[in-house]
Scaffold this motif. Structure first.
Motif, PDB file in Angstrom:
ATOM      1  N   ALA A  39       2.030  -9.719  -4.525  1.00 37.25           N
ATOM      2  CA  ALA A  39       1.383  -8.729  -4.426  1.00 37.25           C
ATOM      3  C   ALA A  39       0.890  -7.792  -5.745  1.00 37.25           C
ATOM      4  CB  ALA A  39       1.532  -8.747  -3.004  1.00 37.25           C
ATOM      5  N   PHE A  40      -0.369  -6.947  -4.897  1.00 40.13           N
ATOM      6  CA  PHE A  40      -1.021  -5.924  -6.058  1.00 40.13           C
ATOM      7  C   PHE A  40      -0.460  -4.859  -5.183  1.00 40.13           C
ATOM      8  CE2 PHE A  40      -4.567  -8.456  -7.353  1.00 40.13           C
ATOM      9  CZ  PHE A  40      -3.304  -8.715  -8.665  1.00 40.13           C
ATOM     10  N   VAL A  41       0.139  -3.471  -5.651  1.00 41.35           N
ATOM     11  CA  VAL A  41       0.169  -2.656  -5.180  1.00 41.35           C
ATOM     12  C   VAL A  41      -0.712  -1.719  -5.912  1.00 41.35           C
ATOM     13  CG1 VAL A  41       1.808  -0.879  -5.328  1.00 41.35           C
ATOM     14  CG2 VAL A  41       2.816  -3.040  -6.101  1.00 41.35           C
ATOM     15  N   VAL A  42      -1.541  -0.652  -4.324  1.00 39.62           N
ATOM     16  CA  VAL A  42      -2.583  -0.240  -4.435  1.00 39.62           C
ATOM     17  C   VAL A  42      -2.135   1.291  -3.606  1.00 39.62           C
ATOM     18  CG1 VAL A  42      -4.589  -1.815  -4.792  1.00 39.62           C
ATOM     19  CG2 VAL A  42      -3.706  -1.155  -2.299  1.00 39.62           C
ATOM     20  N   PRO A  43      -3.017   2.771  -3.952  1.00 37.75           N
ATOM     21  CA  PRO A  43      -3.042   3.555  -2.872  1.00 37.75           C
ATOM     22  C   PRO A  43      -3.640   3.096  -1.407  1.00 37.75           C
ATOM     23  CG  PRO A  43      -3.960   4.315  -4.871  1.00 37.75           C
ATOM     24  CD  PRO A  43      -3.478   2.435  -5.385  1.00 37.75           C
ATOM     25  N   ALA A  44      -3.422   3.718  -1.016  1.00 41.61           N
ATOM     26  CA  ALA A  44      -3.548   4.145   0.828  1.00 41.61           C
ATOM     27  C   ALA A  44      -5.655   4.566   0.533  1.00 41.61           C
ATOM     28  CB  ALA A  44      -3.479   4.776   1.289  1.00 41.61           C
ATOM     29  N   GLU A  45      -6.169   4.657  -0.194  1.00 41.77           N
ATOM     30  CA  GLU A  45      -7.111   5.289  -0.849  1.00 41.77           C
ATOM     31  C   GLU A  45      -9.130   4.226  -0.294  1.00 41.77           C
ATOM     32  OE1 GLU A  45      -7.037   6.353  -4.497  1.00 41.77           O
ATOM     33  OE2 GLU A  45      -6.297   8.262  -4.020  1.00 41.77           O
ATOM     34  N   SER A  46      -9.339   5.198  -0.252  1.00 41.04           N
ATOM     35  CA  SER A  46     -10.979   3.993  -0.283  1.00 41.04           C
ATOM     36  C   SER A  46     -10.799   2.650   1.151  1.00 41.04           C
ATOM     37  CB  SER A  46     -11.291   2.800  -1.025  1.00 41.04           C
ATOM     38  OG  SER A  46     -12.686   2.166  -1.388  1.00 41.04           O
ATOM     39  N   PHE A  47     -11.325   1.625   0.799  1.00 46.92           N
ATOM     40  CA  PHE A  47     -11.105   0.074   1.905  1.00 46.92           C
ATOM     41  C   PHE A  47      -9.184   0.523   2.322  1.00 46.92           C
ATOM     42  CE2 PHE A  47      -9.588  -4.018   2.475  1.00 46.92           C
ATOM     43  CZ  PHE A  47     -10.639  -4.139   3.492  1.00 46.92           C
ATOM     44  N   ILE A  50       0.452  -1.627  -0.090  1.00 45.74           N
ATOM     45  CA  ILE A  50       0.185   0.365   0.346  1.00 45.74           C
ATOM     46  C   ILE A  50       1.003   1.090   0.079  1.00 45.74           C
ATOM     47  CG2 ILE A  50      -1.644   0.921   1.310  1.00 45.74           C
ATOM     48  CD1 ILE A  50      -2.461  -1.081   2.806  1.00 45.74           C
ATOM     49  N   THR A  51       1.021   2.511  -0.921  1.00 45.30           N
ATOM     50  CA  THR A  51       1.207   3.129  -1.090  1.00 45.30           C
ATOM     51  C   THR A  51       0.863   4.867  -0.961  1.00 45.30           C
ATOM     52  OG1 THR A  51       0.958   3.443  -3.396  1.00 45.30           O
ATOM     53  CG2 THR A  51       2.580   2.321  -2.994  1.00 45.30           C
ATOM     54  N   GLN A  52       1.710   6.081  -0.689  1.00 49.55           N
ATOM     55  CA  GLN A  52       0.688   7.368  -0.567  1.00 49.55           C
ATOM     56  C   GLN A  52      -0.349   6.989  -1.309  1.00 49.55           C
ATOM     57  OE1 GLN A  52       1.450   8.684   2.187  1.00 49.55           O
ATOM     58  NE2 GLN A  52       3.235   7.501   3.262  1.00 49.55           N
ATOM     59  N   PRO A  53      -1.282   8.116  -0.545  1.00 49.21           N
ATOM     60  CA  PRO A  53      -2.539   8.366  -1.889  1.00 49.21           C
ATOM     61  C   PRO A  53      -2.043   8.809  -2.820  1.00 49.21           C
ATOM     62  CG  PRO A  53      -3.136   8.945   0.186  1.00 49.21           C
ATOM     63  CD  PRO A  53      -1.684   8.361   0.548  1.00 49.21           C
ATOM     64  N   ASP A  54      -0.643  10.376  -2.747  1.00 49.00           N
ATOM     65  CA  ASP A  54      -0.567  11.262  -3.487  1.00 49.00           C
ATOM     66  C   ASP A  54       0.913  10.408  -3.993  1.00 49.00           C
ATOM     67  OD1 ASP A  54       0.495  13.258  -4.803  1.00 49.00           O
ATOM     68  OD2 ASP A  54       1.330  14.606  -2.691  1.00 49.00           O
ATOM     69  N   LEU A  55       1.101  10.841  -5.949  1.00 53.88           N
ATOM     70  CA  LEU A  55       1.870  10.255  -6.632  1.00 53.88           C
ATOM     71  C   LEU A  55       3.102  10.649  -6.479  1.00 53.88           C
ATOM     72  CD1 LEU A  55      -0.717   8.747  -9.657  1.00 53.88           C
ATOM     73  CD2 LEU A  55       0.480   7.566  -7.770  1.00 53.88           C
ATOM     74  N   THR A  56       3.096  12.292  -5.455  1.00 54.06           N
ATOM     75  CA  THR A  56       4.345  12.757  -6.190  1.00 54.06           C
ATOM     76  C   THR A  56       4.478  12.607  -4.799  1.00 54.06           C
ATOM     77  OG1 THR A  56       3.211  15.114  -5.113  1.00 54.06           O
ATOM     78  CG2 THR A  56       2.844  14.626  -8.006  1.00 54.06           C
ATOM     79  N   SER A  57       4.064  12.270  -3.680  1.00 54.04           N
ATOM     80  CA  SER A  57       4.735  11.482  -2.456  1.00 54.04           C
ATOM     81  C   SER A  57       5.513  10.521  -2.618  1.00 54.04           C
ATOM     82  CB  SER A  57       4.045  11.468  -1.423  1.00 54.04           C
ATOM     83  OG  SER A  57       4.692  11.022  -0.468  1.00 54.04           O
ATOM     84  N   THR A  58       6.727  11.176  -1.988  1.00 54.90           N
ATOM     85  CA  THR A  58       8.257  10.474  -1.714  1.00 54.90           C
ATOM     86  C   THR A  58       8.049   9.821  -0.227  1.00 54.90           C
ATOM     87  OG1 THR A  58       9.153  12.778  -0.997  1.00 54.90           O
ATOM     88  CG2 THR A  58       9.749  12.274  -3.123  1.00 54.90           C
ATOM     89  N   GLY A  59       7.182   9.729   0.189  1.00 49.93           N
ATOM     90  CA  GLY A  59       6.986   9.480   1.052  1.00 49.93           C
ATOM     91  C   GLY A  59       6.658   7.481   1.214  1.00 49.93           C
ATOM     92  N   PRO A  60       6.607   6.328   2.548  1.00 50.97           N
ATOM     93  CA  PRO A  60       6.549   5.278   2.675  1.00 50.97           C
ATOM     94  C   PRO A  60       6.006   4.895   2.181  1.00 50.97           C
ATOM     95  CG  PRO A  60       6.723   6.002   4.609  1.00 50.97           C
ATOM     96  CD  PRO A  60       6.655   6.931   3.725  1.00 50.97           C
ATOM     97  N   ALA A  61       6.412   3.048   1.391  1.00 46.05           N
ATOM     98  CA  ALA A  61       4.969   2.551   1.463  1.00 46.05           C
ATOM     99  C   ALA A  61       4.750   1.357   2.244  1.00 46.05           C
ATOM    100  CB  ALA A  61       5.513   1.860   0.501  1.00 46.05           C
ATOM    101  N   VAL A  62       3.892   0.763   3.030  1.00 45.35           N
ATOM    102  CA  VAL A  62       3.662  -1.194   4.023  1.00 45.35           C
ATOM    103  C   VAL A  62       2.780  -1.788   3.308  1.00 45.35           C
ATOM    104  CG1 VAL A  62       3.093   1.375   5.500  1.00 45.35           C
ATOM    105  CG2 VAL A  62       1.137   0.241   4.597  1.00 45.35           C
ATOM    106  N   VAL A  63       3.689  -3.284   3.821  1.00 45.67           N
ATOM    107  CA  VAL A  63       2.770  -4.409   3.366  1.00 45.67           C
ATOM    108  C   VAL A  63       2.080  -4.358   4.656  1.00 45.67           C
ATOM    109  CG1 VAL A  63       3.708  -7.096   2.489  1.00 45.67           C
ATOM    110  CG2 VAL A  63       5.393  -4.849   2.779  1.00 45.67           C
ATOM    111  N   SER A  64       0.468  -4.376   4.302  1.00 47.92           N
ATOM    112  CA  SER A  64      -0.070  -5.115   4.585  1.00 47.92           C
ATOM    113  C   SER A  64      -0.389  -7.041   4.584  1.00 47.92           C
ATOM    114  CB  SER A  64      -0.851  -5.131   4.585  1.00 47.92           C
ATOM    115  OG  SER A  64      -2.790  -5.924   5.055  1.00 47.92           O
TER     116      SER A  64
END
Length: 227
Positions: free
Chosen positions: A154-162, A56-70
């Motif tokens: 695993a799929f890579v998805v933004p931190a949005e919705s669910f 799960i990545t940052q919802p903002d595509l321009t963000s350089t912040g971290p991602a997480v594995v769920s």
């Protein structure tokens, strides 16, 4: 037996056979319905089962912040298993694992470990936006103390919705940080100048006051000399 009766008997037999076949599809451990796989990443190696693995990545595509594995990890064996590392292919980085009081990284026999979400353990992946892109299906390798490596895509998805509650915490973008830093620097450099001006004004005022106080005596002295 008449032809109509024969046709009726054949039709009844066909219906009975169809119902029996459909019932068999949904019964037992080998039922056909169990062959339907969910649309998420899941795998099993030995006593370890990994389900719902997602990056799960940052919802903002321009963000350089971290991602997480769920993910949710089950230990179906009797011996404890410890999650030692998680690597997402293409990033060249190992996720930082953080346990909590309620979710240690050691999974007891018959227990489970939940990664991501409030009060759960977490697996944080440093910024790798060029390697971890939304929509990808990337290989993740979980390494355990006894089971060894367990890999799946695993799929890579933004931190949005669910995924909002399971995603990484938001961090300020680089431009916002630079702007804030510039503001602090500007205000810091401006303060001494203001202080110097005020000090200079005070000194000037003091000198003017001394000059003013000296003027009457000078006038009196001049008058006496003149007399």
């Amino acid at each position: 037996m008449s032809s109509s009766l024969r046709r009726g008997a054949l039709a009844a037999s066909a219906i009975a056979f169809s119902v029996a076949a459909l019932s068999a599809c949904g019964a037992g451990n080998n039922s056909q319905t169990l062959e339907i796989k969910p649309d998420n990443a899941a795998t099993s190696v030995g006593d370890i089962k990994v389900q719902n693995a997602t990056v799960i990545t940052q919802p903002d595509l321009t963000s350089t912040g971290p991602a997480v594995v769920s993910a949710t990890i089950f230990n179906t064996g009797t011996e404890p298993e410890t999650l030692q590392s998680i690597v997402v292919a293409g990033t060249g980085k190992t996720a930082e694992l953080h346990a909590t009081k309620t979710q240690p990284l050691t999974i007891p026999g018959g227990g489970r470990l939940i990664l991501g979400g409030k009060d759960n353990a977490s697996a944080v992946l440093g910024s790798s936006r060029e390697a971890v892109q939304d929509g990808n299906a990337q290989k993740i390798t979980f390494t355990f103390s006894r089971a060894g490596d367990v890999s799946l895509r695993a799929f890579v998805v933004p931190a949005e919705s669910f995924f909002t509650g399971w995603g990484p915490s938001a961090v300020p973008s680089a431009s916002a940080s630079a702007s804030a830093s510039s503001s602090v620097s500007a205000s810091g450099s401006g303060s001494p100048a203001a202080g110097s001006t005020a000090s200079a004004s005070a000194k000037g005022g003091k000198k003017n006051k001394q000059s003013a106080s000296a003027t009457p005596s000078d006038s009196a002295s001049a008058s006496t000399n003149a007399g």
